[in-house]
Enzyme design. Structure first.
Site, PDB file in Angstrom:
ATOM      1  N   GLU A  64       0.833  -1.209   0.000  1.00  0.00           N
ATOM      2  CA  GLU A  64       0.000   0.000   0.000  1.00  0.00           C
ATOM      3  C   GLU A  64       0.866   1.257   0.000  1.00  0.00           C
ATOM      4  OE1 GLU A  64      -3.434   0.358   2.884  1.00  0.00           O
ATOM      5  OE2 GLU A  64      -2.125   1.931   3.641  1.00  0.00           O
ATOM      6  N   GLU A  65       2.045   1.168   0.573  1.00  0.00           N
ATOM      7  CA  GLU A  65       2.905   2.338   0.738  1.00  0.00           C
ATOM      8  C   GLU A  65       3.837   2.597  -0.451  1.00  0.00           C
ATOM      9  OE1 GLU A  65       2.044   4.301   2.856  1.00  0.00           O
ATOM     10  OE2 GLU A  65       0.922   3.053   4.268  1.00  0.00           O
ATOM     11  N   ASP A  83      -0.680  -4.414   3.347  1.00  0.00           N
ATOM     12  CA  ASP A  83      -0.816  -3.107   3.998  1.00  0.00           C
ATOM     13  C   ASP A  83       0.024  -3.221   5.266  1.00  0.00           C
ATOM     14  OD1 ASP A  83      -1.572  -0.887   5.423  1.00  0.00           O
ATOM     15  OD2 ASP A  83      -3.732  -1.240   5.276  1.00  0.00           O
ATOM     16  N   LEU A  85       0.873  -1.237   7.766  1.00  0.00           N
ATOM     17  CA  LEU A  85       0.346  -0.728   9.035  1.00  0.00           C
ATOM     18  C   LEU A  85      -1.031  -0.124   8.781  1.00  0.00           C
ATOM     19  CD1 LEU A  85       1.418  -0.836  11.868  1.00  0.00           C
ATOM     20  CD2 LEU A  85       2.460   1.393  11.542  1.00  0.00           C
ATOM     21  N   ASP A  86      -2.036  -0.950   8.959  1.00  0.00           N
ATOM     22  CA  ASP A  86      -3.403  -0.471   8.746  1.00  0.00           C
ATOM     23  C   ASP A  86      -3.893   0.264   9.990  1.00  0.00           C
ATOM     24  OD1 ASP A  86      -6.076  -0.587   7.267  1.00  0.00           O
ATOM     25  OD2 ASP A  86      -6.552  -1.366   9.255  1.00  0.00           O
TER      26      ASP A  86
HETATM   27  P1  AHG Z   1      -4.660   2.944   6.430  1.00  0.00           P
HETATM   28  O1  AHG Z   1      -4.299   3.330   7.832  1.00  0.00           O
HETATM   29  O2  AHG Z   1      -3.904   1.738   5.952  1.00  0.00           O
HETATM   30  O3  AHG Z   1      -4.622   4.085   5.457  1.00  0.00           O
HETATM   31  O4  AHG Z   1      -6.191   2.422   6.444  1.00  0.00           O
HETATM   32  C1  AHG Z   1      -7.174   3.027   7.213  1.00  0.00           C
HETATM   33  C2  AHG Z   1      -8.511   2.513   6.758  1.00  0.00           C
HETATM   34  C3  AHG Z   1      -9.110   1.371   7.558  1.00  0.00           C
HETATM   35  O5  AHG Z   1      -8.339   0.820   8.545  1.00  0.00           O
HETATM   36  C4  AHG Z   1     -10.367   1.929   8.136  1.00  0.00           C
HETATM   37  O6  AHG Z   1     -11.415   1.002   8.099  1.00  0.00           O
HETATM   38  C5  AHG Z   1     -10.657   3.129   7.325  1.00  0.00           C
HETATM   39  O7  AHG Z   1      -9.435   3.566   6.808  1.00  0.00           O
HETATM   40  C6  AHG Z   1     -11.274   4.201   8.170  1.00  0.00           C
HETATM   41  O8  AHG Z   1     -11.659   5.256   7.398  1.00  0.00           O
HETATM   42  P2  AHG Z   1     -12.523   6.457   7.998  1.00  0.00           P
HETATM   43  O9  AHG Z   1     -11.570   7.195   8.899  1.00  0.00           O
HETATM   44  O10 AHG Z   1     -12.894   7.217   6.766  1.00  0.00           O
HETATM   45  O11 AHG Z   1     -13.699   5.888   8.736  1.00  0.00           O
HETATM   46 MN    MN Z   2      -5.163   0.184   5.531  1.00  0.00          MN
HETATM   47 MN    MN Z   3      -1.686   1.307   5.846  1.00  0.00          MN
END
Ligand code: AHG
Ligand code: MN
Ligand code: MN
Length: 278
Positions: A64-65, A83, A85-86
């Site tokens: 993803e990065e 991904d 670090l989700d």
């Molecule tokens: P990431 O940190 O990899 O960018 O992903 C974040 C994602 C996921 O974990 C989550 O369900 C969603 O973004 C939340 O989005 P909102 O803040 O729009 O609810």
């Molecule tokens: Mn993610």
């Molecule tokens: Mn991520």
């Protein structure tokens, strides 16, 4: 496959250490989907790349990065989309975060998915793998992941987690969520898909959705790194995963960073999603 799971375990132990000890501030960089990367997003990505580079069965990886794929071993069998670090924007508030992995053969789509894994860094570190079945493991102090139990979804559950800006939800989505609450569901949404979906899996059922909204018509979550791995895990656990109408694992991404609206849940909740999207 064992060596891939081992590389994931080694990465997880190193990432857990980073989370607990390193600087969780933002970097100056922006990733392929336009998110500003945290220093920990970048470091976690490098750790995973480093561990997969030791595995001869890995042909290629995509994160993803990173914008582009990274070739590993030409004769390797597996492609890995991940991904690192989700939910990393939740690190400052000390919520659980995770790492997500999709293991594919020949192409990064649901038809070519062989296995999926996620790690959740919470009060304890756990790993869930879906290969033949879905198993949960816990990281012990000796550095081993011990098998805890198999995960199976019930036919229905009362947990509801829906993302996306409410003012951007469609009328259909509002009606769906209203009906779910009328049936007795409770809101459980942390904003990290790993803990939010983990909760539904562990408690036996419910619905997680990240729908199409007016500000993000194609949803937010990325097919190759986030959506397909969880769709695979939910199906293997006896649940279902759709984009509102179609099975998520039947979608073909045009680009590795493509997103899709998504609904993961137990069978009865997915029936409701289908009813509201007729
Ligand atoms: P990431 O940190 O990899 O960018 O992903 C974040 C994602 C996921 O974990 C989550 O369900 C969603 O973004 C939340 O989005 P909102 O803040 O729009 O609810
Ligand atoms: Mn993610
Ligand atoms: Mn991520």
């Amino acid at each position: 496959m064992v060596e891939i799971f081992d590389a994931i375990k080694k990465s997880a132990i190193r990432i857990k250490w980073l989370i607990e000890n390193e600087d969780a501030s933002y970097s100056q960089n922006i990733n392929a989907t336009g998110d500003t990367q945290l220093k920990l997003d970048i470091k976690s990505d490098l750790i995973i790349e480093e561990e997969f580079k030791k595995i001869s069965s890995v042909k290629e990886i995509i994160s993803e990065e990173k914008e582009n794929k990274t070739p590993i071993y030409e004769n390797g069998k597996y492609l890995v989309g991940y991904d690192p670090l989700d939910g990393s924007s939740l690190l400052d508030v000390n919520f659980s975060v995770g790492s997500i992995f999709g293991i594919y053969k020949n192409a990064y789509d649901g038809k070519h998915m062989i296995a999926a894994v996620y790690v959740i860094y919470g009060p304890v570190t756990q790993m869930v793998t879906a290969y033949e079945d879905v198993g949960m493991y816990k990281l012990n102090e000796d550095g081993d992941f011990a098998f805890i139990k198999s995960l199976e979804l019930k036919d229905s559950g009362l947990i509801n987690a829906s993302g996306g800006t409410h003012t951007g939800w469609s009328k259909k989505h509002h009606n769906l969520i209203e009906e779910i609450y009328e049936r007795g569901a409770r809101l459980r949404y942390s904003g990290g898909m790993v803990p939010d979906l983990h909760q539904i899996l562990l408690k036996g059922g419910g619905l997680f959705s990240y729908p199409s909204t007016s500000d993000t018509p194609k949803g937010k979550l990325r097919m190759v790194f986030e959506v397909f791995p969880f769709a695979f895990i939910f199906e293997k656990a006896g649940g279902e995963a759709i984009d509102g109408k179609r099975r998520l694992l039947d979608l073909i991404p045009m680009h590795p960073h493509d997103t899709t609206p998504c609904y993961f849940g137990s069978k009865k909740e997915i029936e409701l999603v289908l009813k509201h999207n007729e």
